[in-house]
Design a protein around this motif. Structure first.
Motif, PDB file in Angstrom:
ATOM      1  N   GLU A 198       0.799  -1.222   0.000  1.00  0.00           N
ATOM      2  CA  GLU A 198       0.000   0.000   0.000  1.00  0.00           C
ATOM      3  C   GLU A 198       0.833   1.274   0.000  1.00  0.00           C
ATOM      4  O   GLU A 198       0.291   2.350   0.182  1.00  0.00           O
ATOM      5  N   ARG A 199       2.135   1.155  -0.197  1.00  0.00           N
ATOM      6  CA  ARG A 199       2.972   2.347  -0.278  1.00  0.00           C
ATOM      7  C   ARG A 199       2.615   3.158  -1.503  1.00  0.00           C
ATOM      8  O   ARG A 199       2.228   2.629  -2.534  1.00  0.00           O
ATOM      9  N   ILE A 200       2.769   4.453  -1.365  1.00  0.00           N
ATOM     10  CA  ILE A 200       2.550   5.351  -2.491  1.00  0.00           C
ATOM     11  C   ILE A 200       3.899   5.903  -2.910  1.00  0.00           C
ATOM     12  O   ILE A 200       4.624   6.460  -2.097  1.00  0.00           O
ATOM     13  N   ASP A 201       4.257   5.708  -4.168  1.00  0.00           N
ATOM     14  CA  ASP A 201       5.496   6.269  -4.677  1.00  0.00           C
ATOM     15  C   ASP A 201       5.257   7.720  -5.052  1.00  0.00           C
ATOM     16  O   ASP A 201       4.351   8.028  -5.818  1.00  0.00           O
ATOM     17  N   VAL A 202       6.057   8.618  -4.496  1.00  0.00           N
ATOM     18  CA  VAL A 202       5.891  10.043  -4.715  1.00  0.00           C
ATOM     19  C   VAL A 202       7.057  10.549  -5.566  1.00  0.00           C
ATOM     20  O   VAL A 202       8.213  10.285  -5.260  1.00  0.00           O
ATOM     21  N   VAL A 203       6.729  11.251  -6.618  1.00  0.00           N
ATOM     22  CA  VAL A 203       7.742  11.816  -7.505  1.00  0.00           C
ATOM     23  C   VAL A 203       7.629  13.332  -7.454  1.00  0.00           C
ATOM     24  O   VAL A 203       6.553  13.877  -7.714  1.00  0.00           O
ATOM     25  N   PRO A 204       8.719  14.034  -7.094  1.00  0.00           N
ATOM     26  CA  PRO A 204       8.656  15.504  -7.076  1.00  0.00           C
ATOM     27  C   PRO A 204       8.372  16.051  -8.469  1.00  0.00           C
ATOM     28  O   PRO A 204       8.965  15.609  -9.452  1.00  0.00           O
ATOM     29  N   LEU A 205       7.461  16.997  -8.546  1.00  0.00           N
ATOM     30  CA  LEU A 205       7.125  17.626  -9.828  1.00  0.00           C
ATOM     31  C   LEU A 205       7.780  18.984  -9.982  1.00  0.00           C
ATOM     32  O   LEU A 205       7.803  19.543 -11.067  1.00  0.00           O
ATOM     33  N   GLY A 206       8.290  19.530  -8.923  1.00  0.00           N
ATOM     34  CA  GLY A 206       8.924  20.841  -8.975  1.00  0.00           C
ATOM     35  C   GLY A 206       9.389  21.258  -7.599  1.00  0.00           C
ATOM     36  O   GLY A 206       9.283  20.513  -6.634  1.00  0.00           O
ATOM     37  N   ARG A 207       9.884  22.456  -7.516  1.00  0.00           N
ATOM     38  CA  ARG A 207      10.400  22.994  -6.265  1.00  0.00           C
ATOM     39  C   ARG A 207       9.393  23.988  -5.704  1.00  0.00           C
ATOM     40  O   ARG A 207       8.808  24.768  -6.449  1.00  0.00           O
ATOM     41  N   LEU A 208       9.194  23.959  -4.396  1.00  0.00           N
ATOM     42  CA  LEU A 208       8.274  24.882  -3.733  1.00  0.00           C
ATOM     43  C   LEU A 208       9.063  25.916  -2.942  1.00  0.00           C
ATOM     44  O   LEU A 208      10.073  25.593  -2.335  1.00  0.00           O
ATOM     45  N   ASP A 209       8.587  27.125  -2.944  1.00  0.00           N
ATOM     46  CA  ASP A 209       9.119  28.167  -2.082  1.00  0.00           C
ATOM     47  C   ASP A 209       8.137  28.366  -0.947  1.00  0.00           C
ATOM     48  O   ASP A 209       7.001  28.795  -1.164  1.00  0.00           O
ATOM     49  N   TYR A 210       8.546  28.017   0.257  1.00  0.00           N
ATOM     50  CA  TYR A 210       7.686  28.165   1.427  1.00  0.00           C
ATOM     51  C   TYR A 210       7.804  29.583   1.965  1.00  0.00           C
ATOM     52  O   TYR A 210       8.875  30.181   1.910  1.00  0.00           O
ATOM     53  N   PRO A 211       6.736  30.135   2.522  1.00  0.00           N
ATOM     54  CA  PRO A 211       6.761  31.498   3.050  1.00  0.00           C
ATOM     55  C   PRO A 211       7.445  31.622   4.406  1.00  0.00           C
ATOM     56  O   PRO A 211       7.559  32.708   4.942  1.00  0.00           O
ATOM     57  N   GLY A 212       7.897  30.522   4.949  1.00  0.00           N
ATOM     58  CA  GLY A 212       8.579  30.539   6.239  1.00  0.00           C
ATOM     59  C   GLY A 212       9.473  29.326   6.346  1.00  0.00           C
ATOM     60  O   GLY A 212       9.539  28.502   5.437  1.00  0.00           O
ATOM     61  N   PRO A 213      10.188  29.186   7.472  1.00  0.00           N
ATOM     62  CA  PRO A 213      11.095  28.048   7.626  1.00  0.00           C
ATOM     63  C   PRO A 213      10.329  26.725   7.748  1.00  0.00           C
ATOM     64  O   PRO A 213       9.248  26.672   8.336  1.00  0.00           O
ATOM     65  N   VAL A 214      10.873  25.703   7.138  1.00  0.00           N
ATOM     66  CA  VAL A 214      10.345  24.343   7.258  1.00  0.00           C
ATOM     67  C   VAL A 214      11.537  23.404   7.440  1.00  0.00           C
ATOM     68  O   VAL A 214      12.656  23.729   7.068  1.00  0.00           O
ATOM     69  N   GLY A 215      11.297  22.247   7.995  1.00  0.00           N
ATOM     70  CA  GLY A 215      12.360  21.276   8.196  1.00  0.00           C
ATOM     71  C   GLY A 215      12.670  20.521   6.913  1.00  0.00           C
ATOM     72  O   GLY A 215      12.070  20.750   5.862  1.00  0.00           O
TER      73      GLY A 215
END
Length: 59
Positions: free
Chosen positions: A7-24
């Motif tokens: 039941e795993r879901i394979d995730v493929v990045p589609l692009g880069r995100l710019d977050y409005p604040g710090p994230v880990g």
């Protein structure tokens, strides 16, 4: 289920995100079009088009 039968879901990045604040560095995909990041002791739930929602703390 994926091609391997689990039941795993394979995730493929589609692009880069710019977050409005710090994230880990770690991202947890929830499977409903949202994902979680954390900054210190703060947890954030994200979705495309809706931005960030701060998750309430549990006692």
């Amino acid at each position: 289920m994926n091609a391997t039968g689990d039941e795993r879901i394979d995730v493929v990045p589609l692009g880069r995100l710019d977050y409005p604040g710090p994230v880990g560095e770690e991202v947890t995909v929830l499977g409903d079009g949202t994902w979680l990041t954390h900054d210190g002791d703060r947890l954030h739930r994200w979705s495309l088009g809706h931005g960030r929602q701060q998750c309430p703390r549990r006692a």
